[in-house]
Design an enzyme around this catalytic site. Structure first.
Site, PDB file in Angstrom:
ATOM      1  N   ASP A 106     -65.017  -5.606  -4.034  1.00  0.00           N
ATOM      2  CA  ASP A 106     -63.827  -5.021  -4.665  1.00  0.00           C
ATOM      3  C   ASP A 106     -62.795  -6.095  -5.018  1.00  0.00           C
ATOM      4  O   ASP A 106     -62.693  -7.118  -4.338  1.00  0.00           O
ATOM      5  CB  ASP A 106     -63.210  -3.984  -3.706  1.00  0.00           C
ATOM      6  CG  ASP A 106     -62.260  -3.053  -4.430  1.00  0.00           C
ATOM      7  OD1 ASP A 106     -62.398  -2.880  -5.664  1.00  0.00           O
ATOM      8  OD2 ASP A 106     -61.364  -2.493  -3.769  1.00  0.00           O
ATOM      9  N   HIS A 162     -64.945  -8.779 -13.891  1.00  0.00           N
ATOM     10  CA  HIS A 162     -66.310  -8.359 -13.545  1.00  0.00           C
ATOM     11  C   HIS A 162     -67.307  -9.494 -13.801  1.00  0.00           C
ATOM     12  O   HIS A 162     -68.245  -9.698 -13.044  1.00  0.00           O
ATOM     13  CB  HIS A 162     -66.699  -7.120 -14.360  1.00  0.00           C
ATOM     14  CG  HIS A 162     -65.893  -5.902 -14.010  1.00  0.00           C
ATOM     15  ND1 HIS A 162     -65.673  -5.519 -12.708  1.00  0.00           N
ATOM     16  CD2 HIS A 162     -65.235  -4.986 -14.780  1.00  0.00           C
ATOM     17  CE1 HIS A 162     -64.928  -4.416 -12.692  1.00  0.00           C
ATOM     18  NE2 HIS A 162     -64.632  -4.078 -13.934  1.00  0.00           N
ATOM     19  N   LEU A 195     -85.725 -12.357   0.503  1.00  0.00           N
ATOM     20  CA  LEU A 195     -84.537 -11.512   0.631  1.00  0.00           C
ATOM     21  C   LEU A 195     -84.742 -10.246  -0.187  1.00  0.00           C
ATOM     22  O   LEU A 195     -85.286 -10.302  -1.293  1.00  0.00           O
ATOM     23  CB  LEU A 195     -83.301 -12.263   0.091  1.00  0.00           C
ATOM     24  CG  LEU A 195     -81.996 -11.474   0.015  1.00  0.00           C
ATOM     25  CD1 LEU A 195     -81.358 -11.328   1.401  1.00  0.00           C
ATOM     26  CD2 LEU A 195     -80.992 -12.139  -0.937  1.00  0.00           C
TER      27      LEU A 195
END
Ligand code: IPE
Ligand code: IPE
Ligand code: MG
Length: 243
Positions: A22, A39, A134
């Site tokens: 955020d 973003h 991962l």
């Protein structure tokens, strides 16, 4: 044993980390940019945190990229995010393949249109390693309450069709009916200063340690991430027991 411990910075326990990324908008405004630039910067940070997750031997990284509530944002911002998803996949897929990262998207992806769905399917297929270094899970159009609703409908249908007996429903069945690819989050990090969950992984964070970080996501660094992991290692996780 000592060699193993050295090899594995998390002392052999591979953990599941989730992040509420955020603060992109506030970072952009603070620096005099438009929101989309925030973003875009946020995607660059994702790359660094993925790299660090591999270095730190994290088992899975689950990222909140777009919530079910984010559909109420301006169309312009939503379109910018959609374009970013496509460009981020295009740009990062070679590196993800090289690093053996298994990519997995979850949420109501159908709301994003065919172009993104095809892009996602192809990215997932290209990274479907049997032995990945991962698991990178990306929540897109995801909401925890919607997920619970979907689970209830899914299991109810199975009961009605007599595929499962009512008495056999258990937590395992509930979690496996969830769209979330990981069942138990060990550590949940939220950047941007707010101390809330915003409808992320409601079932899977039942016993997660929570780290709320003041920095906006575009300012979050690999060092900050490592500090979160180091703090996590110091915590005594009792799971209700007297120890
Ligand atoms: C998080 O950053 C990214 C998304 C929700 C897509 P925000 O865009 O929410 O940034 P702030 O909270 O407005 O600063
Ligand atoms: C949570 O951030 C969603 C993502 C990071 C994708 P929001 O900015 O949407 O959450 P609120 O509105 O502050 O609760
Ligand atoms: Mg926000």
């Amino acid at each position: 044993m000592a060699i193993n411990a050295k090899k594995n910075p998390l002392n052999n326990k591979r953990i599941n980390v989730a992040i509420i990324m955020d603060g992109n908008g506030r970072w952009a405004l603070k620096n005099g940019f438009n929101i989309s630039k925030g973003h875009k910067k946020g995607v660059e940070v994702v790359r660094k945190i993925v790299e660090e997750s591999i270095k730190q031997n994290v088992a899975s990284l689950t990222l909140y990229a777009f919530s079910s509530e984010n559909w109420s944002r301006p169309k312009k911002e939503i379109n910018a995010i959609k374009s970013l998803v496509i460009s981020a996949i295009d740009e990062q897929i070679p590196e993800l393949i090289e690093q053996k990262v298994r990519l997995n998207f979850f949420g109501h992806l159908e709301d994003f249109g065919e172009k993104i769905i095809n892009k996602i399917k192809s990215a997932e297929a290209k990274t479907s390693f049997k032995k990945a270094k991962l698991d990178l899970n990306v929540a897109l159009g995801y909401g925890g309450k919607q997920d619970i609703l979907d689970i209830v409908k899914d299991i109810s249908a199975k009961v009605l069709l007599k595929e499962i007996k009512l008495k056999d429903i258990n937590n395992e069945i509930i979690l496996s009916a969830s769209s979330v690819p990981v069942n138990n989050i060990d550590l949940l990090i939220r950047t941007g200063g707010d101390k809330r969950i915003s409808n992320f992984l409601l079932l899977q964070i039942a016993y997660a340690e929570l780290a709320f970080i003041e920095k906006y996501w575009p300012d979050f660094t690999a060092e900050d991430f490592r500090a979160c992991l180091d703090n996590f290692k110091k915590v005594s996780r009792r799971f209700g027991k007297r120890i």
